[in-house]
Design a protein around this motif. Structure first.
Motif: not given
Length: 1435
Positions: A568, A586, A590, A631-632, A699, A701
């Motif tokens: 990132d 974030n 995860r 996530d995208n 970005h 979510p």
């Protein structure tokens, strides 16, 4: 300001104040009330009204007395009142609600949660919303419990049920007869300890869960081949990963029962547990010692996952036989082990996904000591796990909540002293002293070497070791346990190295997160996991090293921060002050711990696990929200995107309201449909969304944003995005599906089951598989949008939609007889139910018509003057909206019920023949179809059957002597003179001159129908045939041609775009049922009819047999079955289906409707079924609906009880794996059947046996029930091919407590499945134990082996056919849906059910001579050629 208190009798408001004393205050403000001199009395209340209430004096504020006592606020004392400036200052993190004795759907939970936003709550507060009743149990804010607070949009709401379905399994492994560390037997620890405390908690907290209790175990045999076992035993054998042959056993102690106090049951449970092994040994005594030696397995080798799947087979079908007084489902396992189990890899994968997808709660209670490593731990023993380079050797089931129970003696030993003591957590191996004679060294404990930085023990020299040999021995022991292979292999979660338990989180790991509170450090925690303070003090570690169990996530984030920061780095500026804050937010979604349900609690050796009493008492419902978002980048690479747009436009050109309420209701309903299918809303706190937005708008979510009408829902590997377009006229749905879908097998599983009421084990088969998550969302969404017009557009209700259904059965009440038997304590014979007389049958039929009248909410009105009569010339369907009645019979649309009811309808030829002997000249027609009137007024003359039809029609309209018509203001009924067919027949017989029989009245009305004087209002089937019963007909002012029909569209209309139809004034829904007439004095009617009518009856009877042949079990039996049914006067009951709108009073903010399937014909000697089917209805409204039906049934001489769709388990997809019917053998005298040809088809013996069974059934009070194990939908009831809805005959007791099935039947009334399922144990043939291909286990079943086993694999044949196919008797099944709520004097109590079973068994066994007396009586009647005097009369 002074504090006053008031009671509910004074005001229902919790807070009363004078608005003049609080300038600027408004409704919705939150006030803080507290005593200035006390800190713990702060109360938050919301202003709900500003109405002036007369208070005793000025400067006072009044609070409800109950709330004041709860917060220790003293009346007449000074208090300070402050207005809360911001709701966020008093916002709650978690609200925990508890409810009882009701069913709350996940859609209702979401609506209730939304209604609580911006409200103020306090503990013990009662909440009511749309019929839902709940109570606030706990409130959490900032990591601690609070007494009150405000609900914000970020507040999580958890629901817990005090009335759930609980499946409790007790593992009877060999450890149950061992002693624990305090000298207690594990059996006593389980019963006298854990179960005693659990049921005490249930009683104290008023828990009323539905309990099923099962003992289970696994037996291993010392054998190498199946050939060593008897052939009848081989079908239940399996093979484990180590090549051992085993057999699984399940003994059901309690099945779906409720009790206020379970403590008296524990004594009998303990006795059976002591004798458990004797029961297993006795099940093989018939094999004459040819069985290899067997032994009970250890807990680690037991059938844990198999037992869990037995309950999941029931939970998977929670939408079938839906009960309205319980919510939630949980499986609880009590094991004497420590949480380590050897399992099959494939079965573990299926079980994991079933538990996660179905949202089933779980509790594993371990009675052994807590081991020094994370548990539960599932170990694999296949070839992949044995490979040296394998990293997938075990699984830590995060989906399984676990507890460790300590007995009172253990708790006393652990916590009686403040000093630190050594507590062994496992048994040390026996030390083998080879050449040592030192007694001191022999009794000393081995010492483990120190731990290295990697967390693994290595042998190093230490001065404390007594000798090098002892150190080498310890080193070898460590190497055998902590095997270290190639350290460069892929990283795996080592349960012995806590630092290696970091894992990447998935949506499955966060499914249950919103059930639990946040700890002091902001991480989600479970309160029964605590750290030992004694260990911290003794080891000298600082508090920072042993933070509470909620602080572990930060360390997990730090481990992976380096990797994530690199990925990132391009997204953040190096000088961004919020860079690390956004990164931590974030990473929290995860990276997590591989142990535990939350993924945020890390395991440490100092973690002490207690008992999760909250979960074991008030079961947590599956959360409606989650916080894991995709996530995208993952969405782009790993998912398919399937967009869909629903254009919702107003019907008939109506203007859309500015608020878009109609569109909004559709939008919310689409979200609700996904919630009830276990989807979860992805929600994040607004603060976290703001931090994530630092990367930029691209970005952001994929999370729910209610302000923009965008909702994101997740289910496993699937995401749905539902958004309402800004124009408020269309809805966009985007479905994200995984490119690589999970593939799971459907496994067959064989086992031995000891069901309730049986005396031993029997072999059973079931299937273990995971249902796919695809629920035809395109079809479902269109069904929701179209509402009542969905079927016309081709989007009807289907089984694949997994709709909810509840079936009820209407039975005649025998309360007076039941009270008499109860007064006698059910002593003596219970075969005292006599056949009903003709007058009793007439009374029952009249009561049934009144019951249907209540279903239709019908009202009668006296005859009105002709001037006030509305026009009746209009078509009943003219102007009806798209949501009209959908009512279908089991035949095609153009067919008439003549073939189903030949005795109830006659045609023109019949009426001509019936009136041939009456010679009265009729008026001639003028060519227009209308009769010319006689000079004299027909109203003043007595009419007869020979009078002109127009005169009879006018007489029906007469204001004095006419019929009582249904009022024209009944919703959905067309304007005109409408009447019920049974009322029309009664009026003709009463009004016309002469003794008019029933058949003559029917013939007259049939002629009026054919010549256009009356017409059917709703039913297409009644357009040509006048049907007796509750069918709606209408008098017409214009005589139509006999062949006229209501206009119907010949082609299916299609709409584009979709039209959402919610017109409340659309056609009402009416139940229409045909009845069979019973009347004293009409027995000789057949003799009055000419020969032409008799010929016509014969033709119609033959036609009926041809039509009904598709309803029965097989083509070979249709002629025999039809003949038998005809001889008994019983016609096969077929179903009808209609569309029913509910919530006409608009108690909820959603559009409510359901479907109803019911018997199209009523017979007083048969039961009558009604089934509710719904997707969009609020359960509380449905509960109110059928509760009103039940009350109506009581007033009509009936009682309505819930029933099973498939009590005998014909449909394996919805059958209970732990339920089995009891077979009661009918023991006729030796040689009785042999002299008559046995039980072969078509033999005299089988016919005589059926007569005997029918007599027994009638004497014990059982009624015939023509039913189906599938739901009667519009799609399968209107088909001309009746095989789509197979019908079979079973019996139900008049109390509704018992089902009965007559045996034998040679072909089951269901379609047998032909697929071959892989066996759970991979046994492929009789001689070999494994089939392997390239080192992999084969899941292909050897068809020859399956054939040799009598098609033993699940899906080939039904266990009833296999066990009882050729025996004479009855299958007996208890109706466990008949809960205490449904009990009445008509249903009897539990004692009657027990007495009925015992007396029926005595009768069939011939113990008391009643069976012999029955045979003697029947034999004498046969000799006199008068068998009909003792058999049921032909109806």
């Amino acid at each position: 300001m002074k504090l006053w208190v008031h009671q509910k009798s004074f005001s229902e408001e919790e807070l009363i104040l004078n608005p003049k004393e609080f300038p600027g205050i408004k409704v919705g403000d939150i006030l803080e009330i507290f005593h200035p001199d006390e800190k713990n009395s702060h109360l938050l209340l919301q202003v709900n009204t500003l109405k002036d209430v007369e208070l005793p004096q000025k400067e006072i504020i009044s609070v409800d007395q109950t709330i004041a006592n709860l917060f220790q606020l003293r009346a007449y004392k000074d208090v300070e009142v402050c207005r809360v400036s911001s709701v966020q200052d008093v916002g709650l993190d978690l609200v925990e609600l508890v409810f009882k004795d009701q069913y709350i759907s996940r859609s209702d939970m979401w609506r209730l949660k939304n209604s609580l936003v911006r409200s103020c709550l306090h503990v013990q507060q009662k909440i009511e919303y749309s019929g839902i009743r709940a109570q606030v149990n706990e409130l959490w804010a900032r990591g601690e419990k609070v007494m009150c607070g405000a609900v914000t949009e970020d507040t999580r709401v958890a629901f817990r049920s005090a009335t759930a379905m609980v499946y409790m399994f007790i593992q009877m492994s060999s450890e149950m007869w061992d002693f624990d560390t305090c000298g207690d037997l594990y059996i006593e620890k389980a019963v006298n300890g854990f179960l005693t405390e659990l049921f005490s908690q249930w009683k104290m907290r008023n828990i009323n869960s539905e309990l099923t209790l099962v003992l289970f175990s696994r037996t291993f045999y010392e054998a190498k081949s199946l050939n060593e076992f008897p052939e009848e035993m081989q079908s239940a054998l399996h093979l484990d990963g180590g090549g051992r042959i085993y057999e699984d056993f399940y003994r059901v102690m309690i099945h779906n029962e409720r009790c206020d106090d379970w403590m008296p049951m524990l004594a009998s449970l303990k006795q059976i547990m002591w004798q458990y092994n004797q029961g297993i040994s006795s099940c093989h005594q018939a094999a004459d010692g040819r069985i290899p030696k067997g032994y009970n397995s250890k807990a680690a080798d037991g059938n844990l996952l198999e037992a869990i799947n037995m309950s999941l087979n029931v939970f998977d079908n929670h939408y079938v036989n839906r009960n309205f007084d319980r919510t939630g489902q949980v499986v609880e396992i009590i094991t004497p082990g420590a949480g380590v189990f050897h399992v099959d890899r494939t079965l573990c994968d299926i079980t994991k996904h079933r538990m996660i997808d179905y949202g089933v709660g779980s509790d594993l209670v371990c009675l052994a000591e807590q081991p020094p490593h994370p548990v539960p731990l599932l170990l694999f023993s296949d070839d992949e796990a044995k490979s040296l380079n394998s990293t997938n050797t075990h699984h830590i089931p995060y989906w399984l909540n676990y507890s460790f129970y300590l007995s009172p003696s253990q708790r006393q030993r652990h916590f009686s002293s403040a000093q630190s003591h050594f507590i062994p957590k496992f048994r040390l191996p026996t030390k083998n002293l080879k050449n040592s004679t030192d007694s001191t060294n022999a009794n000393s404990l081995p010492k483990l070497p120190p731990k290295t930085a990697t967390g693994i023990h290595y042998p190093v020299s230490h001065e404390s070791y007594d000798s090098d040999s002892e150190m080498d021995e310890c080193a070898q022991f460590d190497k055998s346990i902590f095997k270290v292979h190639n350290m460069k292999t892929q990283k795996c979660n080592n349960p012995f190295v806590p630092a290696s338990l970091t894992t990447k989180l998935t949506p499955d790991r966060r499914r249950w997160t919103h059930t639990f509170p946040h700890g002091p450090h902001g991480d989600v925690i479970q309160l029964h996991h605590k750290h030992s303070s004694l260990t911290s003090e003794s080891t000298g570690n600082s508090s920072s090293d042993l933070i509470s169990s909620s602080s572990s996530a930060s360390s997990l984030f730090n481990e992976s921060a380096g990797e994530e920061t690199t990925n990132d780095a391009g997204d953040f500026r190096s000088d961004s002050p919020n860079r690390m804050l956004g990164l931590m937010v974030n990473l929290k979604r995860r990276i997590g711990c591989g142990w535990g349900i939350t993924g945020e609690q890390a395991w440490t050796p100092f973690l002490q696990t207690g008992v999760d009493w909250k979960s074991l008492t008030a079961t947590a419902c599956f959360p409606i929200t989650t916080d894991f978002y995709p996530d995208n980048k993952t969405l782009e690479t790993d998912f398919h995107e399937n967009p869909q747009t629903l254009d919702i436009i107003p019907e008939d050109g109506e203007e859309m309201s500015p608020s878009g309420k109609t569109i909004q209701s559709v939008f919310e309903e689409l979200i609700s449909q996904r919630l009830i299918q276990n989807y979860q809303l992805i929600l994040l706190p607004k603060s976290e969304i703001a931090n994530l937005s630092l990367k930029g708008s691209s970005h952001l979510p994929l999370v729910t944003n209610p302000d923009k009408h965008v909702f994101i829902l997740s289910y496993g590997q699937s995401y749905h995005k539902i958004s309402l377009k800004p124009d408020m006229k269309s809805i966009e749905i985007v479905r994200y599906t995984k490119r690589k879908q999970r593939t799971t097998l459907k496994l067959g599983y064989s086992y031995r089951l000891w069901p309730i009421c049986k005396s031993g084990y029997e072999i059973r088969h079931t299937r273990i598989f995971r249902n796919p998550i695809d629920n035809k969302w395109n079809h479902r969404d269109n069904y929701i949008c179209l509402g009542g017009a969905a079927m016309r557009e081709g989007f009807d209700l289907q089984e694949s939609l997994k709709f909810w259904r509840s079936r009820f059965i209407l039975l005649p009440s025998a309360s007076s007889l039941m009270r008499k038997l109860c007064d006698q304590s059910y002593q003596g014979p219970l075969d005292v139910f006599e056949e009903r007389t003709e007058s009793q049958k007439m009374t029952l039929q009249d009561g049934f018509l009144r019951f249907v009248e209540g279903l239709n909410r019908r009202r009668r009105a006296p005859s009105r003057p002709p001037s006030k009569r509305p026009s009746v010339a209009a078509d009943p369907n003219a102007g009806s909206t798209s949501r009209r009645l959908i009512s279908r019979t089991s035949g095609s649309g153009d067919s008439t019920p003549t073939s189903l009811q030949p005795n109830l309808s006659l045609n023109t030829a019949t009426i001509t023949s019936a009136l041939a002997g009456i010679s009265i000249a009729r008026g001639k027609e003028d060519g227009s179809g209308v009769f010319k009137s006689y000079p004299s007024s027909p109203e003043r003359e007595k009419l007869s059957l020979a009078s002109p039809l127009l005169y009879i029609t006018n007489k029906m309209r007469d204001m004095i002597e006419g019929m009582n018509f249904i009022t024209g203001d009944v919703k959905g009924l067309s304007q005109g003179d409408c009447f019920v067919s049974a009322d029309g027949v009664a009026w003709v017989r009463k009004t016309l001159a002469g003794s008019v029989t029933h058949k003559e009245a029917m013939a007259l009305l049939q002629l009026m129908l054919e010549e256009g004087y009356i017409r059917a209002v709703f039913s297409n089937a009644a357009m040509k045939t006048f049907i007796y019963g509750y069918y709606i007909y209408q008098l017409t002012s214009e005589v139509l041609s006999p062949d006229s029909k209501r206009p119907r569209s010949s082609t299916k209309e299609r709409r584009s775009p979709l039209t959402f139809t919610v017109d409340p004034a659309s056609s009402s829904q009416w139940f229409e049922v045909s009845c069979e007439h019973f009347s004293e004095g009409d027995d000789d009617e057949d003799n009055k009819m000419p020969s032409r009518v008799e010929d016509k009856k014969g033709d119609e009877s033959e036609e009926r047999n041809n039509v009904d042949s598709g309803l029965w079990k097989s083509a070979d039996e249709k002629n025999e079955d039809d003949t038998k049914k005809k001889s008994k006067g019983i016609k096969p009951s077929v179903y009808k289906s209609l569309f029913l709108e509910i919530d006409s009073s608009k108690l909820t903010d959603r559009v409510e409707w359901c479907h109803v399937g019911y018997h199209s014909d009523y017979n007083v000697d048969m039961a009558f079924e009604i089934e509710l089917q719904w997707l969009t209805s609020t359960p509380s409204l449905l509960h109110e609906l059928f509760t009103n039906w039940a009350r109506r049934a009581v007033t009509c001489g009936f009682h309505l009880v819930p029933t099973h769709l498939d009590p005998f388990g014909f449909n394996v997809d919805i059958s209970d794996s732990l339920h089995s019917p009891l077979f009661i053998e009918l023991q006729l005298p030796e040689g009785y059947l042999h002299e008559r040809g046995g039980l072969e088809e078509g033999s005299q013996g089988l016919e005589d046996a059926r007569r005997i069974q029918q007599m027994i059934i009638q004497r014990f009070g059982f009624l015939s029930n023509q039913t189906s194990c599938y739901s009667p939908l519009a799609s399968n009831t209107q088909s001309s091919d009746h095989s789509s809805l197979p019908i079979h005959q079973q019996y139900i007791h008049t109390t509704g407590c018992v089902f009965l099935l007559v045996m034998p039947f040679h072909r089951p009334p269901f379609t047998p499945r032909t697929e071959q399922l892989p066996c759970l144990c991979k046994l492929g043939s009789l001689g070999s134990c494994r089939d392997r291909q390239d080192g992999q286990e084969s899941y292909v079943v050897n068809s020859a082996a399956a054939s040799n086993h009598g098609q033993q694999w699940s899906g080939f044949t039904h266990h009833i056919c296999q066990s009882y196919g050729g025996k004479l008797g009855f299958l007996y099944m208890h109706n466990y849906l008949l809960t205490k709520k449904w009990r009445s004097s008509a249903t009897g109590d539990e004692k009657f059910h027990e007495s009925l079973l015992a007396d029926l068994c005595r009768f069939c066994s011939g113990e008391d001579g009643r069976l012999e007396d029955l045979l003697t009586k029947m034999s004498s009647c046969e000799d006199e050629d008068g068998l009909e005097t003792v058999t049921p009369k032909e109806s």
